[in-house]
Scaffold this motif. Structure first.
Motif, PDB file in Angstrom:
ATOM      1  N   SER A   1      16.994  71.815 -53.657  1.00 33.23           N
ATOM      2  CA  SER A   1      15.667  72.118 -53.124  1.00 33.23           C
ATOM      3  C   SER A   1      14.630  71.624 -54.127  1.00 33.23           C
ATOM      4  CB  SER A   1      15.495  73.610 -52.836  1.00 33.23           C
ATOM      5  OG  SER A   1      15.537  74.357 -54.021  1.00 33.23           O
ATOM      6  N   LEU A   2      13.527  71.117 -53.584  1.00 30.91           N
ATOM      7  CA  LEU A   2      12.459  70.516 -54.387  1.00 30.91           C
ATOM      8  C   LEU A   2      11.126  71.176 -54.058  1.00 30.91           C
ATOM      9  CD1 LEU A   2      13.197  66.760 -53.534  1.00 30.91           C
ATOM     10  CD2 LEU A   2      14.079  68.021 -55.488  1.00 30.91           C
ATOM     11  N   GLN A   3      10.320  71.373 -55.107  1.00 31.06           N
ATOM     12  CA  GLN A   3       8.969  71.869 -54.895  1.00 31.06           C
ATOM     13  C   GLN A   3       8.068  71.343 -56.009  1.00 31.06           C
ATOM     14  OE1 GLN A   3       8.633  76.092 -54.540  1.00 31.06           O
ATOM     15  NE2 GLN A   3       6.522  75.996 -53.888  1.00 31.06           N
ATOM     16  N   ALA A   4       7.011  70.642 -55.620  1.00 32.01           N
ATOM     17  CA  ALA A   4       6.068  70.112 -56.603  1.00 32.01           C
ATOM     18  C   ALA A   4       5.187  71.241 -57.121  1.00 32.01           C
ATOM     19  CB  ALA A   4       5.208  69.018 -55.983  1.00 32.01           C
TER      20      ALA A   4
ATOM     21  N   GLN B   1       2.362  68.304 -61.698  1.00 31.55           N
ATOM     22  CA  GLN B   1       3.021  67.001 -61.774  1.00 31.55           C
ATOM     23  C   GLN B   1       4.498  67.122 -62.129  1.00 31.55           C
ATOM     24  OE1 GLN B   1       0.882  65.253 -59.859  1.00 31.55           O
ATOM     25  NE2 GLN B   1       1.661  63.525 -61.055  1.00 31.55           N
ATOM     26  N   VAL B   2       5.061  68.317 -61.875  1.00 29.82           N
ATOM     27  CA  VAL B   2       6.486  68.539 -62.106  1.00 29.82           C
ATOM     28  C   VAL B   2       7.155  68.886 -60.787  1.00 29.82           C
ATOM     29  CG1 VAL B   2       8.209  69.964 -63.290  1.00 29.82           C
ATOM     30  CG2 VAL B   2       6.125  69.267 -64.493  1.00 29.82           C
ATOM     31  N   LEU B   3       8.245  68.188 -60.517  1.00 27.33           N
ATOM     32  CA  LEU B   3       9.053  68.474 -59.336  1.00 27.33           C
ATOM     33  C   LEU B   3      10.121  69.477 -59.759  1.00 27.33           C
ATOM     34  CD1 LEU B   3       9.330  67.709 -56.364  1.00 27.33           C
ATOM     35  CD2 LEU B   3      10.924  65.918 -57.070  1.00 27.33           C
ATOM     36  N   GLU B   4       9.876  70.747 -59.457  1.00 28.73           N
ATOM     37  CA  GLU B   4      10.824  71.817 -59.783  1.00 28.73           C
ATOM     38  C   GLU B   4      11.975  71.740 -58.790  1.00 28.73           C
ATOM     39  OE1 GLU B   4      10.928  73.910 -62.278  1.00 28.73           O
ATOM     40  OE2 GLU B   4       8.939  73.556 -63.147  1.00 28.73           O
ATOM     41  N   THR B   5      13.182  71.665 -59.314  1.00 30.49           N
ATOM     42  CA  THR B   5      14.354  71.412 -58.489  1.00 30.49           C
ATOM     43  C   THR B   5      15.449  72.419 -58.812  1.00 30.49           C
ATOM     44  OG1 THR B   5      13.803  69.067 -58.518  1.00 30.49           O
ATOM     45  CG2 THR B   5      16.024  69.635 -57.827  1.00 30.49           C
TER      46      THR B   5
END
Length: 149
Positions: free
Chosen positions: A22-25, A28-32
């Motif tokens: 799962s990805l969430q911006a 400027q960081v794509l928390e995964t």
């Protein structure tokens, strides 16, 4: 904050993806969040997800990714090859992360075996990459590296 997107939303192959990402911006960081083991179908689903999530993030400038793994980081050789190709394609399109941090707790499956394979995938794509055992040092490293871009 928008709802995270995941590979569950994009699967369309005959075989189901093994694992979940799962990805969430966040800025400027794509928390995964990633939970393996992983197969080629998961990488295909991830490619669709990246195509939807990354372009708006990349349009705002250099970005980083923090991937926190759960349960397992295991992936077969064909899965690693597909992942390496995805990284290379993304970098070639100018959509690759400026820096990526993987958080792999030493107690999860594959923690001693897989890091060298992941490092090779990122190196082949020419992307900056580091592995950490805890999330906070990883995020601090990402912030420092992004501040320097």
């Amino acid at each position: 904050m928008p709802h995270p997107r995941s590979t569950d939303d994009t699967a369309d192959d005959r075989f189901a993806p093994h694992g979940r990402v799962s990805l969430q911006a966040v800025g400027q960081v794509l928390e995964t969040e990633a939970s393996g083991p992983f197969n080629v179908e998961l990488i295909k689903a991830l490619a669709h997800l990246i195509a939807a999530v990354v372009p708006p993030l990349a349009a705002r400038g250099p970005w980083g990714q923090c991937v926190v793994f759960h349960r397992s980081v295991m992936a077969s050789p064909d899965t690693l090859a597909a992942f390496a190709q995805l990284l290379q394609d993304t970098a070639r399109q100018g959509l690759g992360p400026a820096v990526t941090a993987y958080v792999i707790d030493p107690g999860i499956e594959g923690a001693t075996l897989m890091p060298r394979h992941f490092a090779r995938c990122f190196a082949e794509a020419g992307l900056a990459f580091e592995i950490f055992q805890q999330a906070e040092p990883a995020r601090g490293w990402l912030r420092e590296r992004l501040a320097g871009t």
